[in-house]
Write an enzyme that holds these catalytic residues in place. Structure first.
Site, PDB file in Angstrom:
ATOM      1  NE  ARG A   1      -2.561   0.897   3.532  1.00  0.00           N
ATOM      2  CZ  ARG A   1      -3.298   0.684   4.612  1.00  0.00           C
ATOM      3  NH1 ARG A   1      -4.575   0.359   4.478  1.00  0.00           N
ATOM      4  NH2 ARG A   1      -2.796   0.789   5.819  1.00  0.00           N
TER       5      ARG A   1
ATOM      6  CE  LYS B   1      -3.067   4.395   7.461  1.00  0.00           C
ATOM      7  NZ  LYS B   1      -4.415   4.888   7.738  1.00  0.00           N
TER       8      LYS B   1
HETATM    9  C1  COI Z   1      -4.553   2.778  11.441  1.00  0.00           C
HETATM   10  O1  COI Z   1      -5.593   2.159  11.608  1.00  0.00           O
HETATM   11  O2  COI Z   1      -3.447   2.215  11.558  1.00  0.00           O
HETATM   12  C2  COI Z   1      -4.552   4.174  11.042  1.00  0.00           C
HETATM   13  O3  COI Z   1      -3.577   4.604  10.512  1.00  0.00           O
HETATM   14  C3  COI Z   1      -5.694   5.062  11.349  1.00  0.00           C
HETATM   15  C4  COI Z   1      -5.262   6.249  12.148  1.00  0.00           C
HETATM   16  C5  COI Z   1      -6.333   7.289  12.109  1.00  0.00           C
HETATM   17  C6  COI Z   1      -4.914   5.888  13.561  1.00  0.00           C
END
Ligand code: COI
Length: 387
Positions: free
Chosen positions: A132, A234
């Site tokens: 990803r 992301k």
């Molecule tokens: C995760 O679930 O690892 C994320 O990156 C979400 C984040 C908003 C804590």
């Protein structure tokens, strides 16, 4: 010129003479593992791998704790990332003109390490995060570490911070890989240099609700993502714009915000911190990852488990009206895990859903957590044992 190998040997030698005898054993154990990463020269831990760092394991939340080590490597545009190094956890130096600070050229990931009942250290599908990150890097015009380099870095960082991995059943060690444009750039463009780093923190439940069902608020004013944007990767830039609706929803007593599609304001997309699923009868559905939705590793895993458990799983557009009519609603994410949704509030109406021990979300949660924690046999090749 002294070679890195010789430098490592010298370091080892000087430590042999300066450490107390009880610490030498610990260091040797640590050093033997570290020696497989001979390019690294870093200050060894003065703690034994099993020494409790003073954490109250029974009361972990999702907060940053300063741990022992972080991993870091750099790369100049057009080249590959150098062999990374572990160093003591601490601040990093960045130019005020760094691409990430000025133009948001950055990505992050999240993955977890678990301690099993029989003392093994387990990672869950870290290569999925690596893939990803690679896809995100392509979208954000950044070079990315290779899949092997990413996974190796995650392993090294988890092992170096072993004593911060909570006891079995008490939580996990959250690893946060970051990729950022660190080189200075004044006009809009890709940075000339990049940093890939990983830091960690022991964590428990993401939401203050703990295992209690979430209460979501359907956000109608603000959007999370739009077609052709970066919602599917992301990117760090996806998250700060969500703070305003999130803060507002929290101040009204909600756990998180559920976003709708930005064009029709009719289709459910994603919660600010996780993906969403609905269940009606034997059918489980989640919004299709079509570019505006982040393809979560937990989302993907739950889809596989649900199919294996006999549910019909659909990835497609889902209207808010369908959600209102669902039997169950639940969220998935690395940080969040699998979290049941007790209510969704839309246009002032609060709709409630089935929660509790005899729900499908509980069944899926139990299977996934069982695999992650080594309680259920992993027949999918998802678990990477690191110790
Ligand atoms: C995760 O679930 O690892 C994320 O990156 C979400 C984040 C908003 C804590």
């Amino acid at each position: 010129m002294i070679s890195r190998r010789a430098c490592f040997r010298n370091l080892l030698q000087s430590l042999r003479t300066s450490y107390s005898s009880s610490k030498i054993g610990d260091y040797h154990r640590f050093a033997s593992r570290a020696s497989s990463f001979l390019q690294q020269v870093f200050e060894p831990s003065t703690y034994s791998d099993d020494e409790n760092p003073g954490v109250d394991w029974d009361n972990l939340g999702f907060y940053m704790m300063r741990t022992d080590y972080m991993y870091m490597t750099k790369c100049t545009k057009g080249e590959c990332f150098e062999q990374g190094q572990l160093s003591r956890y601490g601040n990093i130096e960045l130019s005020p003109a760094a691409g990430v600070l000025n133009y948001g050229q950055g990505l992050f990931e999240g993955t977890k390490a678990y301690r099993s009942e029989d003392g093994r250290l387990l990672l869950f599908r870290p290569e999925q995060n690596a893939i990803r990150m690679k896809m995100g890097a392509e979208r954000m015009c950044m070079p990315s570490p290779s899949i092997d380099q990413f996974v190796d870095a995650v392993k090294q960082t988890a092992i170096a911070n072993k004593r911060w991995i909570p006891p079995a059943g008490k939580g996990s060690l959250y690893l946060r890989p970051l990729l950022m444009g660190s080189g200075q750039i004044l006009g809009l463009g890709a940075a000339p240099e990049y940093i890939f780093l990983i830091y960690v923190s022991p964590v428990g439940n993401y939401f203050k609700e703990g295992f209690a069902p979430l209460n979501l608020y359907v956000e109608e004013e603000f959007d999370r993502a739009s077609r052709g944007g970066t919602g599917g990767v992301k990117s760090v830039t996806n998250y700060a714009p969500g703070l305003k609706p999130l803060t507002r929803a929290k101040s009204r007593g909600f756990s998180d915000v559920l976003y709708l599609d930005s064009v029709n304001k009719k289709f459910i997309e994603e919660v600010s911190s996780c993906n969403i699923f609905i269940l009606k009868g034997n059918v489980i559905a989640s919004p299709a990852a079509n570019g505006t939705i982040l393809e979560g590793v937990t989302r993907k895993s739950i889809i596989d488990i649900a199919r294996e458990n006999g549910y019909q799983v659909e990835e497609r557009v889902i209207t808010i009206d369908e959600l209102i009519d669902a039997d169950e609603v639940f969220c998935t994410g690395t940080a969040v895990g699998v979290a049941p949704v007790g209510s969704v509030t839309y246009k002032g109406q609060r709709i409630e859903f089935k929660t509790g021990p005899h729900t499908v979300s509980q069944e899926l949660y139990t299977t996934l957590e069982g695999i992650k924690r080594g309680l259920i046999k992993d027949n999918k090749g998802w678990i990477v044992e690191i110790d």
